[in-house]
Design a protein around this motif. Structure first.
Motif, short mmCIF file in Angstrom:
data_model
loop_
_atom_site.label_atom_id
_atom_site.label_comp_id
_atom_site.label_asym_id
_atom_site.label_seq_id
_atom_site.Cartn_x
_atom_site.Cartn_y
_atom_site.Cartn_z
N SER A 131 -5.19 2.45 -3.59
CA SER A 131 -4.67 2.67 -2.35
C SER A 131 -5.69 2.39 -1.17
CB SER A 131 -3.97 3.75 -2.29
OG SER A 131 -3.38 4.15 -0.98
N ALA A 184 0.94 -1.18 -0.02
CA ALA A 184 0.09 0.00 -0.01
C ALA A 184 0.86 1.22 -0.03
CB ALA A 184 -0.84 0.06 1.25
N VAL A 208 2.11 1.80 -3.55
CA VAL A 208 0.96 2.45 -4.35
C VAL A 208 0.80 3.83 -4.21
CG1 VAL A 208 -1.46 2.35 -4.96
CG2 VAL A 208 -0.11 0.20 -4.64
N ASP A 209 1.03 4.23 -2.86
CA ASP A 209 1.06 5.99 -2.46
C ASP A 209 2.11 6.72 -2.99
OD1 ASP A 209 -1.31 5.39 -0.95
OD2 ASP A 209 -0.23 5.09 0.78
#
Length: 333
Positions: free
Chosen positions: A252, A163, A166-167
């Motif tokens: 996300s 995650a 992805v951010d």
């Protein structure tokens, strides 16, 4: 009141049983036996309707939606084709992050078999034939369980860090950076195993593999839902266009919500996990306490044939019970 002939009673019972079985089968397989349901027919009628609104949707937005639907359908068919295929030994070792070859794995199997054979002879005092059985079981199971444990631990570590990766991509795309540069940032700064997996994506892209296909290979190397979602988003954006930062931002949020859900499930099932641990350890604890307090009473289980048989049967049923409890407290979402 008419009385049935005794010869007709078995026939009527068989007919009623056949009708009951047929009703159960039809109720379970109604969707296949009866064809499409009413909901499917209505959806099909709406899909082919050519009214004013239907023609309005047939513009550029409609074509993009159809392209997205086609892409999703193709990806779903590919996943269904790969879902039933079990990974080979080499793939499982690569997914576990082990640099083993098959020769190394087989050497580990031999070492585990010899150690299990020695433990069975030295500690349990069994004869040669049961010791050979212990050795074969240890040689087959112990390396397999070790690879599975390393594999699952690597998947969990990837899910926990993914995650954040992805951010980073979302912030980079919003700042105007190309997707490849965002992947390079992750490949150089992220934690393992995300860093090494994204480095493989960049290596594939450098060799000429399209970025969507390189990301799909990530979902094959790390078969978790998070990597699969990421591959779907990148494939849709590369084939149909759209706002990549918005799509990845939504992804996300989904990944973080899944992480929160996993934490809630772990917290809610902690009591059941502790209860299962206590129940599973009770027979061993009670046996040890009885051996310390009354060794002559409990030693019959270890010195007589009937006692050893009872111990073996109890171990088998206890194993079934532990597996059942583990199945009940594990949640797939």
């Amino acid at each position: 009141m008419p009385v049935l002939s005794p010869d007709l009673v078995p026939v009527l019972a068989a007919v009623l049983a056949a009708i009951c079985v047929g009703g159960v089968v039809i109720s379970l397989l109604y969707a296949r036996v009866g064809g499409r349901s009413e909901a499917d027919k209505r959806l099909a009628a709406i899909a082919i309707w050519d009214g004013p609104v239907g023609r309005a949707v047939g513009s550029e937005e409609g074509s993009r939606k159809r392209s997205i639907e086609t892409t999703l359908r193709n990806l779903e068919e590919q996943q269904k084709a790969k879902r039933g295929v079990k990974p080979s030994l080499g793939i499982r070792m690569r997914q576990a992050g082990l640099g083993w070859t098959k020769k190394t794995y087989f050497i580990a199997c031999v070492i585990a078999a010899v150690m299990s054979f020695g433990v069975a002879l030295a500690l349990f005092g069994v004869s040669s034939l049961p010791a050979i059985g212990f050795g074969a079981a240890g040689g087959l199971l112990l390396p397999h369980l070790y690879v599975n444990r390393k594999r699952n631990a690597r998947f969990k570590a990837f899910t926990a860090e993914f995650a954040n990766a992805v951010d980073v991509i979302v912030r980079g795309v919003k700042a105007g950076l190309p997707l490849v540069d965002c992947l390079k940032m992750i490949a150089s700064e992220a934690k393992e195993p995300v860093r090494s997996e994204f480095k493989i994506i960049l290596d594939d892209q450098t060799l000429g593999v399209p970025i969507d296909q390189a990301v799909q290979r990530l979902a094959e190397r790390i078969p978790v839902a998070e990597a699969n979602f990421f591959a779907i988003v990148i494939s849709l954006q590369s084939r149909s266009g759209g706002n990549l930062s918005e799509a990845l931002g939504n992804l996300s949020k989904v990944l973080r919500e899944r992480k929160k859900m996993a934490g809630k499930i772990k917290a809610m099932s902690s009591e059941a996990t502790a209860s299962a641990g206590i129940i599973g350890s009770l027979p061993v604890v009670v046996t040890c306490l009885l051996y310390l307090s009354a060794p002559d009473y409990i030693s019959l289980l270890f010195t007589t044939f009937i006692g050893k048989t009872v111990l073996a049967a109890a171990a088998v049923w206890m194993g079934f019970g532990i597996l059942m409890m583990r199945k009940m407290i594990n949640f797939d979402f």
